[in-house]
Design a protein around this motif. Structure first.
Motif, PDB file in Angstrom:
ATOM      1  N   LEU A   1       0.827  -1.216   0.000  1.00  0.00           N
ATOM      2  CA  LEU A   1       0.000   0.000   0.000  1.00  0.00           C
ATOM      3  C   LEU A   1       0.864   1.270   0.000  1.00  0.00           C
ATOM      4  O   LEU A   1       0.537   2.263  -0.657  1.00  0.00           O
ATOM      5  CB  LEU A   1      -0.943   0.009   1.219  1.00  0.00           C
ATOM      6  CG  LEU A   1      -2.310  -0.632   1.019  1.00  0.00           C
ATOM      7  CD1 LEU A   1      -2.239  -2.044   0.513  1.00  0.00           C
ATOM      8  CD2 LEU A   1      -3.131  -0.558   2.301  1.00  0.00           C
ATOM      9  N   GLY A   2       1.954   1.219   0.726  1.00  0.00           N
ATOM     10  CA  GLY A   2       2.855   2.373   0.793  1.00  0.00           C
ATOM     11  C   GLY A   2       3.478   2.670  -0.562  1.00  0.00           C
ATOM     12  O   GLY A   2       3.626   3.831  -0.966  1.00  0.00           O
TER      13      GLY A   2
ATOM     14  N   PRO B   1      -4.058   4.666  -1.927  1.00  0.00           N
ATOM     15  CA  PRO B   1      -3.725   3.416  -2.626  1.00  0.00           C
ATOM     16  C   PRO B   1      -4.967   2.770  -3.235  1.00  0.00           C
ATOM     17  O   PRO B   1      -4.882   2.088  -4.253  1.00  0.00           O
ATOM     18  CB  PRO B   1      -3.139   2.533  -1.530  1.00  0.00           C
ATOM     19  CG  PRO B   1      -3.641   3.091  -0.237  1.00  0.00           C
ATOM     20  CD  PRO B   1      -3.840   4.562  -0.471  1.00  0.00           C
ATOM     21  N   PHE B   2      -6.113   2.953  -2.591  1.00  0.00           N
ATOM     22  CA  PHE B   2      -7.403   2.501  -3.104  1.00  0.00           C
ATOM     23  C   PHE B   2      -8.415   3.590  -2.771  1.00  0.00           C
ATOM     24  O   PHE B   2      -8.223   4.353  -1.839  1.00  0.00           O
ATOM     25  CB  PHE B   2      -7.858   1.199  -2.421  1.00  0.00           C
ATOM     26  CG  PHE B   2      -6.935   0.045  -2.669  1.00  0.00           C
ATOM     27  CD1 PHE B   2      -7.044  -0.726  -3.818  1.00  0.00           C
ATOM     28  CD2 PHE B   2      -5.943  -0.261  -1.743  1.00  0.00           C
ATOM     29  CE1 PHE B   2      -6.186  -1.794  -4.046  1.00  0.00           C
ATOM     30  CE2 PHE B   2      -5.076  -1.322  -1.968  1.00  0.00           C
ATOM     31  CZ  PHE B   2      -5.198  -2.093  -3.116  1.00  0.00           C
ATOM     32  N   LYS B   3      -9.507   3.616  -3.536  1.00  0.00           N
ATOM     33  CA  LYS B   3     -10.526   4.621  -3.242  1.00  0.00           C
ATOM     34  C   LYS B   3     -11.464   4.147  -2.121  1.00  0.00           C
ATOM     35  O   LYS B   3     -11.959   4.934  -1.329  1.00  0.00           O
ATOM     36  CB  LYS B   3     -11.333   4.898  -4.521  1.00  0.00           C
ATOM     37  CG  LYS B   3     -12.416   5.945  -4.347  1.00  0.00           C
ATOM     38  CD  LYS B   3     -12.966   6.373  -5.712  1.00  0.00           C
ATOM     39  CE  LYS B   3     -14.095   7.379  -5.558  1.00  0.00           C
ATOM     40  NZ  LYS B   3     -14.476   7.970  -6.840  1.00  0.00           N
ATOM     41  N   ILE B   4     -11.687   2.828  -2.089  1.00  0.00           N
ATOM     42  CA  ILE B   4     -12.713   2.291  -1.176  1.00  0.00           C
ATOM     43  C   ILE B   4     -12.194   1.141  -0.334  1.00  0.00           C
ATOM     44  O   ILE B   4     -11.491   0.255  -0.829  1.00  0.00           O
ATOM     45  CB  ILE B   4     -13.895   1.743  -2.000  1.00  0.00           C
ATOM     46  CG1 ILE B   4     -14.523   2.863  -2.796  1.00  0.00           C
ATOM     47  CG2 ILE B   4     -14.925   1.073  -1.101  1.00  0.00           C
ATOM     48  CD1 ILE B   4     -15.791   2.472  -3.463  1.00  0.00           C
TER      49      ILE B   4
ATOM     50  N   VAL C   1     -12.894   1.353 -10.440  1.00  0.00           N
ATOM     51  CA  VAL C   1     -12.750   1.906  -9.083  1.00  0.00           C
ATOM     52  C   VAL C   1     -11.808   1.001  -8.299  1.00  0.00           C
ATOM     53  O   VAL C   1     -11.940  -0.220  -8.328  1.00  0.00           O
ATOM     54  CB  VAL C   1     -14.125   1.975  -8.369  1.00  0.00           C
ATOM     55  CG1 VAL C   1     -13.970   2.554  -6.977  1.00  0.00           C
ATOM     56  CG2 VAL C   1     -15.111   2.782  -9.196  1.00  0.00           C
ATOM     57  N   LYS C   2     -10.830   1.605  -7.623  1.00  0.00           N
ATOM     58  CA  LYS C   2      -9.857   0.799  -6.884  1.00  0.00           C
ATOM     59  C   LYS C   2     -10.405   0.455  -5.498  1.00  0.00           C
ATOM     60  O   LYS C   2     -10.676   1.332  -4.682  1.00  0.00           O
ATOM     61  CB  LYS C   2      -8.541   1.547  -6.761  1.00  0.00           C
ATOM     62  CG  LYS C   2      -7.852   1.667  -8.112  1.00  0.00           C
ATOM     63  CD  LYS C   2      -6.463   2.245  -7.981  1.00  0.00           C
ATOM     64  CE  LYS C   2      -5.835   2.367  -9.361  1.00  0.00           C
ATOM     65  NZ  LYS C   2      -5.207   3.657  -9.552  1.00  0.00           N
ATOM     66  N   VAL C   3     -10.549  -0.831  -5.267  1.00  0.00           N
ATOM     67  CA  VAL C   3     -11.185  -1.311  -4.036  1.00  0.00           C
ATOM     68  C   VAL C   3     -10.252  -2.229  -3.254  1.00  0.00           C
ATOM     69  O   VAL C   3      -9.632  -3.127  -3.830  1.00  0.00           O
ATOM     70  CB  VAL C   3     -12.466  -2.115  -4.381  1.00  0.00           C
ATOM     71  CG1 VAL C   3     -13.166  -2.563  -3.100  1.00  0.00           C
ATOM     72  CG2 VAL C   3     -13.401  -1.307  -5.262  1.00  0.00           C
ATOM     73  N   LEU C   4     -10.178  -2.009  -1.966  1.00  0.00           N
ATOM     74  CA  LEU C   4      -9.545  -2.968  -1.066  1.00  0.00           C
ATOM     75  C   LEU C   4     -10.692  -3.685  -0.364  1.00  0.00           C
ATOM     76  O   LEU C   4     -11.454  -3.070   0.389  1.00  0.00           O
ATOM     77  CB  LEU C   4      -8.637  -2.263  -0.049  1.00  0.00           C
ATOM     78  CG  LEU C   4      -7.919  -3.192   0.941  1.00  0.00           C
ATOM     79  CD1 LEU C   4      -7.000  -4.178   0.224  1.00  0.00           C
ATOM     80  CD2 LEU C   4      -7.120  -2.368   1.951  1.00  0.00           C
TER      81      LEU C   4
ATOM     82  N   LEU D   1      -7.769   3.541  10.135  1.00  0.00           N
ATOM     83  CA  LEU D   1      -6.311   3.638  10.225  1.00  0.00           C
ATOM     84  C   LEU D   1      -5.674   3.762   8.832  1.00  0.00           C
ATOM     85  O   LEU D   1      -4.800   4.598   8.607  1.00  0.00           O
ATOM     86  CB  LEU D   1      -5.766   2.396  10.955  1.00  0.00           C
ATOM     87  CG  LEU D   1      -4.269   2.305  11.175  1.00  0.00           C
ATOM     88  CD1 LEU D   1      -3.744   3.506  11.963  1.00  0.00           C
ATOM     89  CD2 LEU D   1      -3.914   1.003  11.908  1.00  0.00           C
ATOM     90  N   MET D   2      -6.142   2.951   7.906  1.00  0.00           N
ATOM     91  CA  MET D   2      -5.559   2.962   6.549  1.00  0.00           C
ATOM     92  C   MET D   2      -5.944   4.205   5.768  1.00  0.00           C
ATOM     93  O   MET D   2      -5.264   4.581   4.821  1.00  0.00           O
ATOM     94  CB  MET D   2      -5.996   1.725   5.790  1.00  0.00           C
ATOM     95  CG  MET D   2      -5.341   0.460   6.281  1.00  0.00           C
ATOM     96  SD  MET D   2      -5.936  -0.906   5.277  1.00  0.00           S
ATOM     97  CE  MET D   2      -4.842  -2.208   5.807  1.00  0.00           C
ATOM     98  N   GLY D   3      -7.072   4.803   6.120  1.00  0.00           N
ATOM     99  CA  GLY D   3      -7.395   6.126   5.596  1.00  0.00           C
ATOM    100  C   GLY D   3      -7.819   6.221   4.148  1.00  0.00           C
ATOM    101  O   GLY D   3      -7.593   7.248   3.493  1.00  0.00           O
ATOM    102  N   LEU D   4      -8.446   5.172   3.600  1.00  0.00           N
ATOM    103  CA  LEU D   4      -8.958   5.293   2.228  1.00  0.00           C
ATOM    104  C   LEU D   4     -10.134   6.278   2.242  1.00  0.00           C
ATOM    105  O   LEU D   4     -10.836   6.388   3.246  1.00  0.00           O
ATOM    106  CB  LEU D   4      -9.405   3.920   1.718  1.00  0.00           C
ATOM    107  CG  LEU D   4      -8.362   2.789   1.861  1.00  0.00           C
ATOM    108  CD1 LEU D   4      -8.870   1.522   1.190  1.00  0.00           C
ATOM    109  CD2 LEU D   4      -7.019   3.200   1.279  1.00  0.00           C
TER     110      LEU D   4
END
Ligand code: ATP
Ligand code: MG
Length: 419
Positions: free
Chosen positions: A45-46, A323-326, A353-356, A374-377
Motif C-alpha cells: 500500500l505504501g 492506494p485505493f478509493k474504497i 474503481v480501486k477497491v480494497l 487507520l488505513m485512511g482510504l
C-alpha cells in the motif's frame, strides 16, 4: 485487491523508537516498515502511495518540458573533486564506498556532477537549449539525525530536475514555469492550501532560492509567512532587506514551523564551468550554460501528507494519492452477504474503481472499521445482513464522516461520481 491476500497486517502500536507521527501512523497502517533510523521499506500500500505521488509530479514536470532519465547512484570521485564537493568537510552527509580494486566511489546525494559531464556529449549549440532532464531516484544522505520518519531519510526518493539555458533570461523563463508547476503539484497532492512559496538563501548566483514550505508543527524549518499574499521568508535569510525586497510588512508576518517539500535554485555556472559545458551563442560567442535545479522529496511529501491529513484514528488520504478509493468491508459470512459483497467488488473493479476488499472471515466488524480508519482510504463501504435487508450498502466518507445508505443497483454510478 483482497485483504485476505495482502501479506501485510496492521498493528496496534508503532515501534517504541519511532517518534515521528507520520512514520508511527504509516507503520501501524502497514504502509511502511522501519529497517533502521531513516531507512524504510515501502510495503504494497505504501508503494502505491509513493508511486501515485511520483506520477502526479511526473505529469506536471513533463508538461513544462522536463525529460525523464535515470542516473546511477554510484558516483565518480574525480568529478566531485572538480567541483570541490568530494571533501567531507564541504559535503558532510556523504555515504562513500569503494570498488574491489580500491577505487573510491560515492553514493549520490544529488546529481549535478553527473548531468553536466553527460550533457557535454549532446549539447553543441544554443539551438539545443533550453533543456531540463529530470529523474525520480533514490538519494543517499548520511543525515546526522533522522528522527522525522519519512521526512528525513538516509535513503529517500527524490525528483530532481536540472535545467540548462544559454542566458540568464532563458533560465529565468524556465524557472518561473517550474515555480507554477510546483504549486500545481502540491495542489494536486492535497497540500497546496498549506504550502507556500518561500524565499531562502540563494548561493552565489541569485539573491534568493525558493522553497515550497508546508505548514506543520512537525516541520524542522521556521518561516515568516504573509497569509494574505501567500508568500514567506525562511528564517535563515529573514531581515529588513528581504522584507523590503519582497514588499512585505514585518508585523504582518507570522512565525510558523514548516516542512520543506521542494526547492528551486539558480546554480549559475557553478557546475558548467568545471566541466567546460559551454556552447556558441547566436553571436558566435562561447558561453557557459546557466543551470537551475529543482527538487521535490517524494518520500518526504508522503510523510508530510500523513502528518497533515490524519486524525487520532489514522490516516486520511486525498483521493489522488490514496492506494485505493474504497475500503469494502463484508460483515459476516452468510451466503447472501458474501454473494452481494463479491458482486459489489467485481462491479466496482470492472468500473475502474480501486477497491480494497476486506473478505476476511476471522475479523470482527470492529477490527475492520478500525483498520479502515487507520488505513485512511477516502470511502468505506459496508455490506452486511442489515444493509442487505434494504437492498443497500452503507457508504461512509473518511473526511466528513458522513454516512449514507446506497442501493446496490445504484452503487457503481454513485461511487464513480463521488469525489
Ligand atoms: P533540508 O534542508 O531539509 O536538509 P536540503 O536543502 O538538503 O533539505 P535538497 O538537497 O535541496 O534539500 O533536496 C531537495 C528536496 O529533497 C528537499 O526540498 C526535500 O523535500 C527533500 N529532502 C532533502 N533531504 C531529505 C531527506 N533527508 N529525506 C527526505 N527528503 C529529503
Ligand atoms: Mg539537507
Amino acid at each position: 485487491m483482497r485483504r485476505s491476500q495482502l501479506f501485510v497486517k496492521t498493528r496496534r502500536d508503532a515501534p517504541s523508537d519511532e517518534t515521528a507521527r507520520n512514520a508511527q501512523l504509516l507503520i501501524r497502517a502497514g504502509y511502511i516498515h522501519k529497517e533502521m533510523a531513516g531507512v524504510y521499506t515501502f510495503l504494497p500500500l505504501g508503494l502505491k502511495v509513493l508511486n501515485n505521488i511520483a506520477n502526479i509530479i511526473r505529469k506536471e514536470i513533463d508538461a513544462i518540458g522536463g525529460q525523464e532519465i535515470l542516473m546511477p547512484a554510484l558516483q565518480i570521485k574525480e568529478r566531485y573533486e572538480k567541483t570541490g564537493r568530494w571533501d567531507d568537510k564541504v559535503v558532510d552527509d556523504w555515504f562513500k564506498t569503494w570498488l574491489v580494486n580500491g577505487t573510491e566511489l560515492g553514493l549520490g546525494f544529488s546529481h549535478e556532477e553527473n548531468l553536466s559531464p553527460l550533457l557535454k556529449n549532446f549539447i553543441n549549440s544554443y539551438r539545443d537549449l533550453p533543456i531540463a532532464p529530470y529523474q525520480i531516484q533514490t538519494k543517499f544522505r548520511n543525515e546526522l539525525r533522522s528522527k522525522s520518519g519519512l521526512m528525513r531519510g538516509r535513503e529517500f526518493l527524490m525528483k530532481d530536475m536540472y535545467s540548462y539555458a544559454i542566458s540568464e533570461e532563458q533560465h529565468k523563463a524556465f524557472y518561473e514555469k517550474a515555480k507554477l508547476a510546483y504549486q500545481k503539484i502540491f495542489d494536486r497532492l492535497g497540500i497546496g492550501g498549506q504550502t507556500f512559496l518561500t524565499s531562502a538563501s540563494g548561493g552565489s548566483f541569485s539573491k534568493y532560492s525558493h522553497e515550497f514550505q508546508t505548514l506543520s508543527k512537525a516541520g524542522e524549518d521556521t518561516i515568516y509567512l504573509d497569509r494574505k499574499k501567500k508568500i514567506a521568508i525562511n528564517k535563515e535569510v529573514f531581515n529588513d532587506e528581504v522584507i523590503k525586497d519582497l514588499d512585505l510588512t514585518r508585523n504582518e508576518l507570522e512565525e510558523v514551523r514548516a516542512i520543506e517539500v521542494g526547492n528551486i535554485f539558480n546554480l549559475g555556472t557553478k557546475f558548467s564551468e568545471p566541466f567546460g559545458l559551454k556552447v556558441l551563442d547566436k553571436q558566435g560567442k562561447s558561453v557557459e550554460l546557466i543551470m537551475g535545479c529543482y527538487g521535490i522529496g517524494i518520500s518526504r511529501v508522503m510523510g508530510t501528507i500523513a502528518e497533515l491529513l490524519s486524525d487520532d484514528k489514522g490516516l486520511i488520504w486525498p483521493e489522488a494519492v490514496a492506494p485505493f478509493k474504497i475500503y469494502l468491508a463484508r460483515l459476516g459470512d452468510a451466503q447472501d452477504t458474501v454473494r452481494a459483497a463479491e458482486k459489489t467488488y467485481n462491479e466496482l473493479t470492472e468500473a475502474g474503481v480501486k477497491v480494497l476488499y476486506d473478505d476476511r472471515r476471522d475479523a470482527s466488524a470492529g477490527e475492520m472499521f478500525a483498520d479502515a480508519d487507520l488505513m485512511g482510504l477516502p470511502l468505506r463501504l459496508v455490506v452486511s445482513q442489515k444493509s442487505l435487508q434494504e437492498g443497500s450498502a452503507e457508504l461512509k466518507n473518511r473526511t466528513s464522516e458522513s454516512t449514507q445508505l446506497i442501493r446496490l443497483d445504484k452503487l457503481v454510478e454513485t461511487i464513480a461520481n463521488n469525489q
